[in-house]
Design an enzyme around this catalytic site. Structure first.
Site, short mmCIF file in Angstrom:
data_model
loop_
_atom_site.label_atom_id
_atom_site.label_comp_id
_atom_site.label_asym_id
_atom_site.label_seq_id
_atom_site.Cartn_x
_atom_site.Cartn_y
_atom_site.Cartn_z
N THR A 142 -53.36 -43.44 -23.51
CA THR A 142 -54.79 -43.42 -23.77
C THR A 142 -55.35 -44.71 -24.36
OG1 THR A 142 -54.76 -41.04 -24.02
CG2 THR A 142 -56.59 -42.20 -25.06
N GLU A 209 -65.11 -48.84 -32.87
CA GLU A 209 -65.49 -48.88 -34.29
C GLU A 209 -65.03 -50.16 -34.98
OE1 GLU A 209 -64.68 -44.92 -36.24
OE2 GLU A 209 -64.16 -44.48 -34.16
N ASP A 261 -57.01 -33.87 -21.01
CA ASP A 261 -55.74 -34.35 -21.55
C ASP A 261 -55.16 -33.35 -22.54
OD1 ASP A 261 -53.82 -36.66 -21.99
OD2 ASP A 261 -54.50 -36.34 -24.03
#
Ligand SMILES: *[C@@H]1O[C@H](CO)[C@@H](O)[C@H](O)[C@H]1NC(C)=O
Ligand SMILES: *[C@@H]1O[C@H](CO)[C@@H](O)[C@H](O)[C@H]1NC(C)=O
Length: 488
Positions: A142, A209, A261
């Site tokens: 991921t 972020e 997922d």
């Protein structure tokens, strides 16, 4: 079967080659006239019909499109016209292009046929798709893949080489909650946009972020990760941006869903829970489309829907235990930085990695180790070049490639679970995911084969220093249905 059993099935991943025809087609220096020449059937037939979904596609098709839009703004500002602008359908309501990049985590290619997905298919039918899927970067995990989509770099060059890893120099650990800029190399799309004084918005994306350049996760435009936020709320927040005055609408937005997922890990790819999750994702796409239509901007907005990797079923009968190698070599747990499917071993500096590799492979190929023929261990430099997985200190010196659906564990704990996993060689079809595009720049009613090559430099990944490699932010998109090259 010997070690060959570990070799990926022969899916057509094209080895990048700087000197071949396709690459020269995609050269930065390619101008419109070259592109036109390239459109002659004689030169392009092969390209047209060979599925050139090279690893470069995974290197962020999405980035290319997002930046394409972004760049077109710049192009307009500079009174520069490109083919892209001439071909694009004019906007009717928005005063600037907007891209919404959606990721549905673990959306294995083919899931879209498990159940009726009218909304996803509406995008496909009036837009386009990668007909045989999108090939993720290795490792098919991921964080590495999402950040490749955002930066257009292979993991070795953007720094996120696994979901978890250790900086071998400082000794500190990266986890999926690490937001320190030192980990996140390259230039993600939102940074590029912020650096140009334009607005981007992220509703979750690995790396979003992190403070990078002029991007500092702005309040109201960058949601801090919180998996509890209902998916519907995420969609609605993105829709609300379209209620802002036109100049304030971000030119680029991300939207992220953890499903399917989440279910795939628990129950594998072939369970009714996956089917339900896909129906839910489709309903969320429907919610987005409806909201955009209500605001009169659906046809103006570019929607790019991708996944980050596929999913394959795993079961505890299909395991290789490292302790079974003890007659050849002892692999202490402290050496193992990741077990499965990306076996990553960093032995202490007084040990010879090549000796360890040799002994492990000797054991694995001896016929005496259970499932030994399903694992092959490499010095990272010796991994197949198409994986581009060696050129970073963060990648441990020894990497094992395991056969599809197999797992690696230290010792037999007699666990009995069955579920799903990913992270395997990106040549496995089960690791493929989706690419769907809809919007003013995507050909309508398509079913044409798209070939999307992001960067010429991808071809030279192995010979470039990471610093030079970051130069790739001049992507090229080559659409072979109407051959043209867009340079920016
Ligand atoms: C497909 O695009 C055309 C042209 O913009 C539009 O008229 C039509 O309604 C669209 N169809 C769907 C199902 O979105
Ligand atoms: C995460 O989202 C949930 C649901 O919206 C909310 O109740 C919770 O307060 C959020 N957590 C944080 C840390 O913001």
């Amino acid at each position: 079967m010997g070690i060959d059993a570990v070799k990926p099935s022969p899916v057509p991943i094209k080895e990048e080659n700087s000197s071949n025809q396709s690459t020269s087609l995609l050269s930065f220096d390619t101008d419109i006239s070259t592109a036109t020449t390239a459109a002659e059937p004689s030169t392009t037939t092969v390209l047209l019909f060979s599925l050139l979904l090279s690893t470069c596609i995974a290197l962020s098709a999405a980035v290319a499109f997002a930046i394409l839009f972004f760049s077109s703004i710049r192009s307009t500002n500079h009174h520069h016209t490109s083919t892209a602008i001439q071909i694009a359908r004019p906007l009717t309501k928005l005063t600037h292009p907007v891209v919404i990049l959606i990721s549905s985590d673990g959306f294995r290619f083919g899931y879209q046929f498990k159940t009726p997905t009218p909304n996803i298919h509406r995008l496909i039918n009036n837009g386009t798709e990668a007909e045989t899927g999108l090939i993720p970067v290795y490792p098919t995990l991921t964080f590495p893949n999402h950040y490749s989509i955002a930066t257009g770099l292979y993991p070795a060059y953007h720094g996120i080489i696994n979901n978890k890893f250790i900086d071998p120099i400082a000794g500190d650990s990266f986890t999926m909650a690490s937001h320190e800029p030192k980990w996140w190399l390259g230039e993600p799309i939102w940074e590029t946009i912020a650096n140009h004084g334009l607005k981007a918005a992220t509703y979750f994306w690995p790396g979003s972020e992190v403070k990078k350049g002029l991007w500092d996760c702005p309040v109201n435009y960058c949601a801090p990760y919180n998996e509890s936020v209902p998916f519907e709320e995420r969609v609605d927040t993105v829709l609300n941006y379209f209620d802002l005055p036109n100049p304030d609408i971000p030119i680029f937005m991300t939207l992220y869903f953890e499903d399917p997922d989440h279910q795939g890990h628990q129950v594998g790819p072939d369970d009714p829970q996956i089917t339900e999750a896909i129906s839910h994702i489709d309903a969320l796409i429907g919610r987005l489309i409806k909201g955009l239509e209500k605001r009169g901007v659906f046809e103006d907005v570019t929607i790019i829907m991708v996944g980050d990797h596929g999913m394959v079923g795993t079961c505890d009968q299909k395991v290789i235990f490292l302790d079974d190698l003890s007659s050849w070599i002892n692999i202490p747990t402290q050496w193992v930085k990741d077990y499965t499917p990306v076996l990553s071993i960093r032995p202490p500096s007084d040990q010879s990695p090549s000796e360890i590799v040799a002994k492990m492979n000797q054991g694995l190929s001896s016929g005496k180790v259970k499932n030994g023929d399903k694992l092959k261990v490499y010095l990272k430099e010796d991994l197949p070049k198409r994986l581009h997985y060696w050129d970073s200190d963060r990648i441990p010196p020894i990497i094992g490639l395991v056969a599809e659906g197999f797992k690696i564990e230290q010792k037999d704990l007699e666990s009995k679970e069955c579920g799903g996993s990913h992270g395997y060689d990106n040549a496995f079809f089960s690791m493929r995911t989706i690419f769907i595009g809809h919007g003013p720049r995507f050909p309508r009613g398509s079913f044409q084969q798209w070939v999307i090559i992001i960067c010429k430099e991808c071809a030279f990944a192995s010979s470039l220093t990471p610093f030079l490699y970051q130069e790739m932010h001049k992507p090229i998109i080559n659409l072979l249905d109407v051959p043209r090259t867009i340079e920016f």
